[in-house]
Scaffold this motif. Structure first.
Motif, PDB file in Angstrom:
ATOM      1  N   ARG A  29      -0.801   7.111  -3.728  1.00 55.44           N
ATOM      2  CA  ARG A  29      -1.635   5.481  -3.832  1.00 55.44           C
ATOM      3  C   ARG A  29      -1.023   4.929  -2.569  1.00 55.44           C
ATOM      4  NH1 ARG A  29       1.687   4.543  -8.247  1.00 55.44           N
ATOM      5  NH2 ARG A  29       3.648   3.098  -8.323  1.00 55.44           N
ATOM      6  N   ALA A  30      -0.813   3.751  -1.933  1.00 55.20           N
ATOM      7  CA  ALA A  30      -1.041   3.783  -0.624  1.00 55.20           C
ATOM      8  C   ALA A  30       0.219   2.392  -0.942  1.00 55.20           C
ATOM      9  CB  ALA A  30      -1.566   3.457   1.006  1.00 55.20           C
ATOM     10  N   LYS A  31       1.618   2.061  -0.502  1.00 56.01           N
ATOM     11  CA  LYS A  31       2.357   1.069  -1.050  1.00 56.01           C
ATOM     12  C   LYS A  31       1.700  -0.355   0.303  1.00 56.01           C
ATOM     13  CE  LYS A  31       6.387   1.677  -1.723  1.00 56.01           C
ATOM     14  NZ  LYS A  31       7.672   1.526  -1.544  1.00 56.01           N
ATOM     15  N   ARG A  32       1.276  -0.850  -0.547  1.00 55.10           N
ATOM     16  CA  ARG A  32       0.672  -1.866   0.105  1.00 55.10           C
ATOM     17  C   ARG A  32       1.663  -3.636   0.057  1.00 55.10           C
ATOM     18  NH1 ARG A  32      -1.656   0.922   3.184  1.00 55.10           N
ATOM     19  NH2 ARG A  32      -3.972   1.883   2.553  1.00 55.10           N
ATOM     20  N   HIS A  33       1.767  -4.530   1.181  1.00 52.11           N
ATOM     21  CA  HIS A  33       2.266  -5.303   1.085  1.00 52.11           C
ATOM     22  C   HIS A  33       1.432  -6.908   1.084  1.00 52.11           C
ATOM     23  CE1 HIS A  33       6.000  -3.465   2.254  1.00 52.11           C
ATOM     24  NE2 HIS A  33       5.581  -2.788   3.996  1.00 52.11           N
ATOM     25  N   ALA A  34       1.983  -7.752   0.835  1.00 48.94           N
ATOM     26  CA  ALA A  34       1.339  -9.104   0.514  1.00 48.94           C
ATOM     27  C   ALA A  34       0.032  -9.423   2.257  1.00 48.94           C
ATOM     28  CB  ALA A  34       1.759 -10.313   0.183  1.00 48.94           C
TER      29      ALA A  34
ATOM     30  N   THR B 282      -2.408  -5.246   5.096  1.00 46.57           N
ATOM     31  CA  THR B 282      -1.295  -5.144   3.910  1.00 46.57           C
ATOM     32  C   THR B 282      -0.121  -4.073   4.298  1.00 46.57           C
ATOM     33  OG1 THR B 282      -2.861  -3.728   3.556  1.00 46.57           O
ATOM     34  CG2 THR B 282      -2.738  -6.699   2.792  1.00 46.57           C
ATOM     35  N   ASP B 283      -0.577  -4.006   5.474  1.00 47.50           N
ATOM     36  CA  ASP B 283       0.057  -1.989   4.888  1.00 47.50           C
ATOM     37  C   ASP B 283       0.902  -2.585   6.878  1.00 47.50           C
ATOM     38  OD1 ASP B 283       0.892   0.716   6.087  1.00 47.50           O
ATOM     39  OD2 ASP B 283      -0.831   1.211   5.670  1.00 47.50           O
ATOM     40  N   TYR B 284       2.108  -2.622   6.752  1.00 43.66           N
ATOM     41  CA  TYR B 284       2.931  -3.179   7.752  1.00 43.66           C
ATOM     42  C   TYR B 284       4.359  -2.843   7.125  1.00 43.66           C
ATOM     43  CZ  TYR B 284       3.981  -7.573   5.285  1.00 43.66           C
ATOM     44  OH  TYR B 284       3.469  -7.956   4.301  1.00 43.66           O
ATOM     45  N   ARG B 285       5.311  -2.495   8.860  1.00 43.03           N
ATOM     46  CA  ARG B 285       6.519  -2.247   9.033  1.00 43.03           C
ATOM     47  C   ARG B 285       7.456  -2.381   9.996  1.00 43.03           C
ATOM     48  NH1 ARG B 285       7.084   3.246   9.751  1.00 43.03           N
ATOM     49  NH2 ARG B 285       5.060   4.411  10.257  1.00 43.03           N
ATOM     50  N   MET B 286       8.783  -2.407   9.225  1.00 40.43           N
ATOM     51  CA  MET B 286       9.952  -2.948  10.586  1.00 40.43           C
ATOM     52  C   MET B 286      10.104  -1.723  11.539  1.00 40.43           C
ATOM     53  SD  MET B 286      10.854  -4.760  12.577  1.00 40.43           S
ATOM     54  CE  MET B 286      11.296  -6.315  11.964  1.00 40.43           C
TER      55      MET B 286
ATOM     56  N   ASN C 176      12.653  -1.492  16.682  1.00 39.56           N
ATOM     57  CA  ASN C 176      13.145  -3.092  16.896  1.00 39.56           C
ATOM     58  C   ASN C 176      11.811  -4.289  16.690  1.00 39.56           C
ATOM     59  OD1 ASN C 176      11.016  -2.176  19.591  1.00 39.56           O
ATOM     60  ND2 ASN C 176      12.805  -4.167  20.855  1.00 39.56           N
ATOM     61  N   HIS C 177      11.082  -3.386  16.051  1.00 39.73           N
ATOM     62  CA  HIS C 177       9.550  -4.996  16.614  1.00 39.73           C
ATOM     63  C   HIS C 177       8.717  -4.145  14.984  1.00 39.73           C
ATOM     64  CE1 HIS C 177       8.243  -0.810  18.483  1.00 39.73           C
ATOM     65  NE2 HIS C 177       6.747  -1.353  18.184  1.00 39.73           N
ATOM     66  N   TRP C 178       7.392  -5.398  15.013  1.00 40.10           N
ATOM     67  CA  TRP C 178       6.923  -5.193  13.571  1.00 40.10           C
ATOM     68  C   TRP C 178       5.755  -3.521  14.521  1.00 40.10           C
ATOM     69  CZ3 TRP C 178       7.737  -6.546   8.493  1.00 40.10           C
ATOM     70  CH2 TRP C 178       9.026  -7.409   8.283  1.00 40.10           C
ATOM     71  N   VAL C 179       5.307  -2.677  13.275  1.00 37.31           N
ATOM     72  CA  VAL C 179       3.662  -1.993  13.647  1.00 37.31           C
ATOM     73  C   VAL C 179       3.055  -2.296  12.067  1.00 37.31           C
ATOM     74  CG1 VAL C 179       5.088  -0.496  14.978  1.00 37.31           C
ATOM     75  CG2 VAL C 179       4.802  -0.265  12.633  1.00 37.31           C
ATOM     76  N   ILE C 180       1.625  -2.603  12.277  1.00 38.09           N
ATOM     77  CA  ILE C 180       0.800  -2.887  11.893  1.00 38.09           C
ATOM     78  C   ILE C 180      -0.209  -1.551  11.732  1.00 38.09           C
ATOM     79  CG2 ILE C 180       1.172  -5.110  11.264  1.00 38.09           C
ATOM     80  CD1 ILE C 180      -1.579  -5.219  13.098  1.00 38.09           C
ATOM     81  N   ASN C 181      -0.876  -0.998  10.396  1.00 38.75           N
ATOM     82  CA  ASN C 181      -1.497  -0.036  10.391  1.00 38.75           C
ATOM     83  C   ASN C 181      -2.568  -0.368  10.921  1.00 38.75           C
ATOM     84  OD1 ASN C 181      -4.341   1.269   9.221  1.00 38.75           O
ATOM     85  ND2 ASN C 181      -2.477   2.471   7.905  1.00 38.75           N
TER      86      ASN C 181
END
Length: 151
Positions: A40-45, A131-135, A138-143
């Motif tokens: 399962r892929a880890k998802r965030h709010a 919902t799939d994002y991470r640092m 030095n910046h955020w990335v999203i799927n």
């Protein structure tokens, strides 16, 4: 692929289950080492993010297909605040888009004056929901595949 493993006991079956989490946050479960039966892929709010780009998904450094063009670092854009920002190829974030988590943060990369130059060239501030994002560094990335454009 590097995986981090943890062991737990399934309370229903009583069997030992190994949980692997790879560097992308995808979780894999197995009864025996590396014999995967579920993932399962880890998802965030859901969260909003902002990016300067084109309607077709292009950006300041990359084409929509992910091919590097590096236009931002050319002499033609030397008057922009973001001209000296380097965005080298990083295989760890293939399939992800660089974004800011607020309009205030985005202005640290692209000032109002920059946007006056970029707007006639087809660039605009695009709002995403992801919902799939991470640092990353030095910046955020999203799927790129699972995020949704809101405007």
């Amino acid at each position: 692929m590097k995986r981090v493993c943890s062991l737990f006991t399934d309370t229903v079956s009583g069997q030992s289950v190994e949980l692997y989490v790879d560097k992308y946050g995808v979780e894999y479960m197995a009864n025996y080492p590396f014999l995967i039966f579920s993932f399962r892929a880890k998802r965030h709010a859901s969260k909003k993010f902002y990016r300067v780009g084109t309607s077709d998904g292009g950006g300041m450094w990359y084409h929509p297909n992910g091919e590097f063009h590096g236009s931002m670092n050319t002499k033609a854009f030397s008057m922009l605040q973001c001209h000296n920002v380097e965005m080298p190829y990083d295989k760890g974030i293939v399939g992800y888009l660089s974004v800011a988590d607020s309009l205030e943060s985005l202005k640290k990369w692209f000032s109002d004056e920059d946007m006056k130059v970029l707007s006639p060239l087809g660039f605009k501030v695009i709002t995403y929901e992801a919902t799939d994002y991470r640092m990353h560094n030095n910046h955020w990335v999203i799927n790129q595949e699972t995020s949704r454009i809101l405007n």
